[in-house]
Scaffold this active site. Structure first.
Site, PDB file in Angstrom:
ATOM      1  N   LYS A  13     -36.713  28.816  10.622  1.00  0.00           N
ATOM      2  CA  LYS A  13     -36.657  30.071   9.861  1.00  0.00           C
ATOM      3  C   LYS A  13     -37.939  30.303   9.057  1.00  0.00           C
ATOM      4  O   LYS A  13     -38.431  31.420   8.979  1.00  0.00           O
ATOM      5  CB  LYS A  13     -35.456  30.077   8.910  1.00  0.00           C
ATOM      6  CG  LYS A  13     -34.107  30.037   9.577  1.00  0.00           C
ATOM      7  CD  LYS A  13     -32.975  30.350   8.608  1.00  0.00           C
ATOM      8  CE  LYS A  13     -32.913  29.383   7.452  1.00  0.00           C
ATOM      9  NZ  LYS A  13     -32.596  28.000   7.879  1.00  0.00           N
ATOM     10  N   ARG A  88     -24.060  33.061   1.542  1.00  0.00           N
ATOM     11  CA  ARG A  88     -23.602  31.802   2.136  1.00  0.00           C
ATOM     12  C   ARG A  88     -22.095  31.808   2.395  1.00  0.00           C
ATOM     13  O   ARG A  88     -21.588  30.918   3.072  1.00  0.00           O
ATOM     14  CB  ARG A  88     -23.961  30.622   1.238  1.00  0.00           C
ATOM     15  CG  ARG A  88     -25.452  30.374   1.103  1.00  0.00           C
ATOM     16  CD  ARG A  88     -25.720  29.159   0.248  1.00  0.00           C
ATOM     17  NE  ARG A  88     -27.139  28.936   0.046  1.00  0.00           N
ATOM     18  CZ  ARG A  88     -27.929  28.243   0.869  1.00  0.00           C
ATOM     19  NH1 ARG A  88     -27.408  27.700   1.957  1.00  0.00           N
ATOM     20  NH2 ARG A  88     -29.208  28.068   0.614  1.00  0.00           N
ATOM     21  N   ARG A 127     -39.137  13.457  10.996  1.00  0.00           N
ATOM     22  CA  ARG A 127     -40.198  13.578   9.993  1.00  0.00           C
ATOM     23  C   ARG A 127     -40.543  12.208   9.388  1.00  0.00           C
ATOM     24  O   ARG A 127     -39.666  11.416   9.076  1.00  0.00           O
ATOM     25  CB  ARG A 127     -39.757  14.538   8.889  1.00  0.00           C
ATOM     26  CG  ARG A 127     -40.790  14.726   7.789  1.00  0.00           C
ATOM     27  CD  ARG A 127     -40.470  15.902   6.899  1.00  0.00           C
ATOM     28  NE  ARG A 127     -39.096  15.866   6.411  1.00  0.00           N
ATOM     29  CZ  ARG A 127     -38.573  16.812   5.630  1.00  0.00           C
ATOM     30  NH1 ARG A 127     -39.296  17.866   5.292  1.00  0.00           N
ATOM     31  NH2 ARG A 127     -37.316  16.707   5.205  1.00  0.00           N
ATOM     32  N   ARG A 160     -37.605   9.809   4.858  1.00  0.00           N
ATOM     33  CA  ARG A 160     -36.862  10.109   3.638  1.00  0.00           C
ATOM     34  C   ARG A 160     -35.380   9.807   3.839  1.00  0.00           C
ATOM     35  O   ARG A 160     -34.846   9.971   4.940  1.00  0.00           O
ATOM     36  CB  ARG A 160     -37.019  11.590   3.243  1.00  0.00           C
ATOM     37  CG  ARG A 160     -38.408  11.960   2.826  1.00  0.00           C
ATOM     38  CD  ARG A 160     -38.473  13.310   2.164  1.00  0.00           C
ATOM     39  NE  ARG A 160     -37.417  14.248   2.577  1.00  0.00           N
ATOM     40  CZ  ARG A 160     -37.321  15.491   2.107  1.00  0.00           C
ATOM     41  NH1 ARG A 160     -38.187  15.946   1.226  1.00  0.00           N
ATOM     42  NH2 ARG A 160     -36.353  16.291   2.513  1.00  0.00           N
ATOM     43  N   ARG A 171     -25.208  17.737   6.858  1.00  0.00           N
ATOM     44  CA  ARG A 171     -25.753  19.044   6.481  1.00  0.00           C
ATOM     45  C   ARG A 171     -25.487  20.084   7.570  1.00  0.00           C
ATOM     46  O   ARG A 171     -25.128  21.233   7.278  1.00  0.00           O
ATOM     47  CB  ARG A 171     -27.261  18.940   6.221  1.00  0.00           C
ATOM     48  CG  ARG A 171     -27.620  18.279   4.902  1.00  0.00           C
ATOM     49  CD  ARG A 171     -29.052  17.809   4.888  1.00  0.00           C
ATOM     50  NE  ARG A 171     -30.005  18.882   5.154  1.00  0.00           N
ATOM     51  CZ  ARG A 171     -31.263  18.677   5.548  1.00  0.00           C
ATOM     52  NH1 ARG A 171     -31.709  17.442   5.747  1.00  0.00           N
ATOM     53  NH2 ARG A 171     -32.065  19.690   5.745  1.00  0.00           N
TER      54      ARG A 171
END
Length: 217
Positions: A13, A88, A127, A160, A171
């Site tokens: 996005k 949301r 990542r 992380r 998530r």
């Protein structure tokens, strides 16, 4: 052009929002940015929100809605806006409809970037960050020359804690469960446009651009 942007974490996005903002000269409004601005500027809703934030409490919907309305009423939104991260919930979507009526605006299009869950997991768990200089890599899309070693400073790369498969999966599940009713809501209104977010970035951009230019004709 008043645009809503939807899509799960890792769908791309941010990249597409940057293109839309630059191409169509409209502000990119995220709820996080709107909150920070309202609190720093001391707007009525910002002051109320800060009271909750300072106590570590969740900000109630009515204040979140008020902050979004304050932001959408600002002059730079007169020619349009790109709203990201709101609504949301169905209740927030209904509140947004009310804001649009009050401000004599309407949502022209809702984009939903569609990406398979397995690809999202690969994007979000790949990542790696340098412990020394903070440089960011991705094991698939931007790997270092030597595994686990930063190209810039030879520091150690790490993942992380919130980029692990378990936490990313949580998530994605939460996003999916909360967003499905919203997609149906905007689909029924005839403004939802689903875009294949698995394409090359340039192809995603081209598809979004074609839809927006078609709306403007």
């Amino acid at each position: 052009m008043n645009i809503l942007f939807m899509g799960p974490p890792g769908a791309g996005k941010g990249t597409q929002a940057e293109y839309i903002v630059n191409e169509f000269h409209i502000p990119h409004i995220s709820t996080g940015d709107a909150f920070r601005a309202a609190m720093s500027q001391g707007t009525p809703m910002g002051v109320e929100a800060k009271g909750y934030v300072d106590k570590g409490l969740l900000v109630p919907d009515e204040i979140t809605n008020g902050i979004v309305r304050e932001r959408l009423a600002q002059p730079d939104c007169n020619a349009g806006f790109l709203l990201d991260g709101f609504p949301r919930t169905l209740q927030q979507a209904e509140s947004l409809d009310g804001m649009m009526t009050e401000l004599e605006k309407k949502i022209d299009v809702v984009f939903n970037l569609v990406v398979d869950r397995s690809l999202l997991l690969a994007r979000l768990t790949g990542r790696r960050i340098c412990k020394s200089c903070g440089a960011t890599y991705h094991v698939m899309f931007n790997p270092p020359q030597h595994e686990g070693v930063c190209d810039k400073c030879s520091g150690e790369l790490y993942q992380r804690s919130d980029d692990t498969e378990e936490k990313v999966g949580t998530r994605l599940d939460e996003y999916s469960s909360k967003t499905a009713p919203l997609l149906d809501y905007y689909r029924n209104k005839g403004v939802l446009k689903e875009v294949n977010g698995e394409q090359d970035i340039q192809l995603v951009t081209a598809e979004i651009s074609s839809i927006l230019r078609g709306l403007g004709e």
